[in-house]
Design a protein around this motif. Structure first.
Motif, mmCIF file in Angstrom:
data_model
loop_
_atom_site.group_PDB
_atom_site.id
_atom_site.type_symbol
_atom_site.label_atom_id
_atom_site.label_comp_id
_atom_site.label_asym_id
_atom_site.label_seq_id
_atom_site.Cartn_x
_atom_site.Cartn_y
_atom_site.Cartn_z
ATOM 1 N N GLU A 30 -38.770 13.784 -1.602
ATOM 2 C CA GLU A 30 -38.485 13.206 -0.158
ATOM 3 C C GLU A 30 -37.847 14.280 0.673
ATOM 4 O O GLU A 30 -36.884 14.601 0.243
ATOM 5 C CB GLU A 30 -38.060 11.817 -0.388
ATOM 6 C CG GLU A 30 -38.618 11.037 -0.894
ATOM 7 C CD GLU A 30 -39.425 10.063 0.087
ATOM 8 O OE1 GLU A 30 -39.721 10.880 1.200
ATOM 9 O OE2 GLU A 30 -39.879 8.891 -0.085
ATOM 10 N N ARG A 31 -38.469 14.615 1.811
ATOM 11 C CA ARG A 31 -37.468 15.705 2.554
ATOM 12 C C ARG A 31 -37.081 14.637 3.814
ATOM 13 O O ARG A 31 -37.913 14.443 4.732
ATOM 14 C CB ARG A 31 -38.320 16.696 3.283
ATOM 15 C CG ARG A 31 -38.731 17.730 1.917
ATOM 16 C CD ARG A 31 -37.757 18.424 1.159
ATOM 17 N NE ARG A 31 -38.151 19.657 0.360
ATOM 18 C CZ ARG A 31 -37.642 19.932 -0.550
ATOM 19 N NH1 ARG A 31 -36.125 19.594 -0.653
ATOM 20 N NH2 ARG A 31 -38.059 20.971 -1.106
ATOM 21 N N THR A 32 -35.820 14.300 3.577
ATOM 22 C CA THR A 32 -35.298 13.247 4.591
ATOM 23 C C THR A 32 -34.165 13.628 5.126
ATOM 24 O O THR A 32 -33.307 14.484 4.878
ATOM 25 C CB THR A 32 -35.140 11.883 3.881
ATOM 26 O OG1 THR A 32 -33.915 12.219 2.928
ATOM 27 C CG2 THR A 32 -36.376 11.372 3.048
ATOM 28 N N VAL A 33 -33.935 13.118 6.529
ATOM 29 C CA VAL A 33 -32.506 13.163 7.179
ATOM 30 C C VAL A 33 -31.371 12.116 6.717
ATOM 31 O O VAL A 33 -30.253 12.628 6.351
ATOM 32 C CB VAL A 33 -32.639 13.080 8.593
ATOM 33 C CG1 VAL A 33 -31.470 13.321 9.327
ATOM 34 C CG2 VAL A 33 -33.767 14.207 9.118
ATOM 35 N N VAL A 34 -31.699 10.979 6.600
ATOM 36 C CA VAL A 34 -31.058 10.002 6.091
ATOM 37 C C VAL A 34 -31.569 9.001 4.871
ATOM 38 O O VAL A 34 -32.937 8.749 4.969
ATOM 39 C CB VAL A 34 -30.590 8.775 7.313
ATOM 40 C CG1 VAL A 34 -29.881 7.657 7.002
ATOM 41 C CG2 VAL A 34 -29.896 9.499 8.520
ATOM 42 N N HIS A 63 -26.701 5.251 5.090
ATOM 43 C CA HIS A 63 -26.280 6.561 5.570
ATOM 44 C C HIS A 63 -25.953 7.469 4.103
ATOM 45 O O HIS A 63 -25.269 6.862 3.113
ATOM 46 C CB HIS A 63 -24.932 6.302 6.221
ATOM 47 C CG HIS A 63 -24.609 7.437 7.142
ATOM 48 N ND1 HIS A 63 -23.837 8.509 6.519
ATOM 49 C CD2 HIS A 63 -24.530 7.807 8.508
ATOM 50 C CE1 HIS A 63 -23.762 9.387 7.410
ATOM 51 N NE2 HIS A 63 -24.115 8.901 8.728
ATOM 52 N N ASP A 64 -26.203 8.575 4.418
ATOM 53 C CA ASP A 64 -25.915 9.558 3.367
ATOM 54 C C ASP A 64 -24.488 9.782 2.979
ATOM 55 O O ASP A 64 -24.311 10.057 1.479
ATOM 56 C CB ASP A 64 -26.492 10.747 3.510
ATOM 57 C CG ASP A 64 -28.133 10.945 3.363
ATOM 58 O OD1 ASP A 64 -28.605 9.905 3.026
ATOM 59 O OD2 ASP A 64 -28.650 12.076 3.879
ATOM 60 N N ILE A 65 -23.532 9.399 3.658
ATOM 61 C CA ILE A 65 -22.387 9.551 3.212
ATOM 62 C C ILE A 65 -22.075 8.254 2.040
ATOM 63 O O ILE A 65 -21.246 8.321 1.284
ATOM 64 C CB ILE A 65 -21.191 9.301 4.377
ATOM 65 C CG1 ILE A 65 -21.266 10.613 5.132
ATOM 66 C CG2 ILE A 65 -19.717 8.743 3.747
ATOM 67 C CD1 ILE A 65 -20.059 10.457 6.264
ATOM 68 N N ALA A 66 -22.522 7.162 2.399
ATOM 69 C CA ALA A 66 -22.379 6.086 1.488
ATOM 70 C C ALA A 66 -23.231 6.355 0.264
ATOM 71 O O ALA A 66 -22.613 5.960 -1.035
ATOM 72 C CB ALA A 66 -22.941 4.683 2.161
#
Length: 458
Positions: free
Chosen positions: A114-118, A303-306
């Motif tokens: 997967e090439r994702t942003v979030v 969210h990617d931080i989470a």
């Protein structure tokens, strides 16, 4: 007019065609880009000759892929490793999700990239989950799928209680888009000149040396023993007259970065965040002593931080839940991503615990059991009954046993007095009787989770 497949239907068709392509024994990777378009990569590197994309079989596969996956098919939807620049970037990517294992003398491996942003880091669980070296400092993450559930307040209460027992505690505000815990732990203007976002933007260009990232919190009066609470805020408090554009920094922190030098390893966002946390821990040790416990106040939602915090940065994760359908639907959606990697999902499920946030009925055991059952249902659907699991988790503990399963909720009681609480009016608000009563079971339970394996080191 024939209707085109929607996003989910197109992806299901692409996965089916990937399995079909793997029947000849070659490994395949299905890549989905930022717009949702899929490309099928076939590994022909072990063949005597490169796979001919003009052969009847390859042409038929390309036409079927375009027909069934369009408009979510890539411009060149079927490619081979021999024609791709640096094929290891795809076939050897650490974030590959394996849908089908390779069989000896049978079909090849089918994997997804997967090439994702979030959201990509929810599924991209690295091997460090299983082989993570033992940390001297215990890290605990606070996460809620929904915001406004008292996560930051609970972080503050636990930090103070741990410090009252003589521990050195570092609280790191990772809710970068909605910082809040800093106001609970520090007087206005008493935060350090730099924050987590400063480390992320400065380290990207090799300029992180000399940042002041931590400050002593005023939540614990100096006369109360030898415990300490330190704060690493999301944003710093710059010196008078100096510019500080937080939004501009925030917009530039989430991307992965290339290697510092040719042939070096790239720097993914997860590693950059780990480096920022490690820098904060090191500064606390420089200023006094190594922190015993680090509390990570995570970003809520998808969210990617989470994702990074829960899957890579912590030793224990507290998942805050309010008993309503949106909460459980959200956790079901996120935890199902871990199910894609059963071996690592087993490692993750052993270090999480549900928190019954803002629980209204202190004496209503039936309501707490209902919340527990809802949590249990989500866990059973996502993190238990995985392939090769040789047991089923019991719903009810054996009589006399402590119910310490991950889905057993730890309650934080809710009272009307908490609604009007203004932490800025008094730094002693955690000592108020109704606050102590509301958080007593939460603090006692989490302290045991956090400290018992480390008591001989403290």
């Amino acid at each position: 007019m024939t209707s085109l497949p929607r996003f989910d239907e197109a992806w299901e068709a692409a996965c089916s065609l990937a399995r079909l392509a793997a029947r000849e024994g070659r490994d395949v990777v299905l890549v989905r880009d930022l717009s949702g378009q899929a490309t099928l990569l076939i590994d022909d590197r072990g063949d005597a000759e490169p796979l001919d994309l003009n052969s009847d079989t390859a042409v038929a596969l390309r036409e079927e892929f375009t027909d069934k996956v369009h408009p979510f098919a890539g411009d060149d939807p079927v490619q081979v490793a021999s024609s791709v620049f640096v094929p290891e970037m795809f076939f050897g990517a650490p974030e590959l999700i394996v849908l089908q294992e390779r069989e000896q003398n049978g079909p090849g491996q089918v994997a997804v990239l997967e090439r994702t942003v979030v959201g990509g880091d929810w599924a991209a669980i690295g091997a460090e989950v299983e082989q993570q070296p033992a940390r001297q400092t215990r890290r605990v993450a606070f996460y809620g799928f929904k915001g406004g559930v008292g996560r930051s307040t609970a972080t503050t209460v636990l930090a103070r209680n741990l410090a009252e027992r003589g521990h050195c505690v570092l609280v790191i505000d990772l809710d970068l888009e909605s910082p809040g815990v800093s106001n609970l732990l520090a007087e206005p203007g008493a935060t350090p000149p730099h924050g987590i976002v400063d480390h992320l933007v400065e380290s990207a260009v090799g300029n992180a040396d000399g940042l002041e990232l931590v400050a002593r919190s005023s939540i614990l009066p100096p006369e109360q023993g030898n415990g300490e609470v330190w704060l690493a805020p999301a944003a710093g408090t710059p010196l008078a007259g100096r510019p500080y554009d937080y939004l501009a920094k925030l917009n530039r922190i989430y991307s992965d970065l290339p290697a510092d030098e040719p042939g070096g390893a790239p720097r993914p966002f997860a590693q950059r965040l780990e480096d920022a946390i490690a820098a904060c821990e090191a500064q606390v040790e420089e200023k006094g002593r190594r922190p015993d416990v680090v509390l990570l106040d995570s970003r809520a939602g998808i969210h990617d931080i989470a994702a990074v915090t829960l899957t890579k940065l912590c030793d224990q994760a507290l998942l805050f839940a309010v008993d309503n359908p949106s909460t459980w639907d959200g956790y079901r959606m996120l935890l199902s991503q871990w199910k894609l990697r059963p071996d690592r999902a087993r490692a993750l499920r052993d270090r999480i615990r549900i928190v019954a946030a803002m629980f209204h009925s202190a004496g209503d055991i039936d309501r707490l059991n209902t919340l527990r059952r809802h949590a249990y249902d989500v866990f059973m659907e996502t993190l238990y009954n995985l392939p090769d699991d040789d047991y089923e988790e019991p719903f009810l503990p054996v009589k006399g046993e402590v119910d310490d399963k991950p889905y057993a909720p730890v309650p934080i009681l809710f009272g009307n007095d908490l609604v009007g609480l203004d932490p800025l009016r008094s730094r002693n608000w955690p000592e108020l009787p109704f606050v102590r009563a509301a958080y007593r079971e939460f603090v006692d339970t989490v302290e045991k989770l956090v400290l018992d394996p480390y008591e001989d080191k403290s």
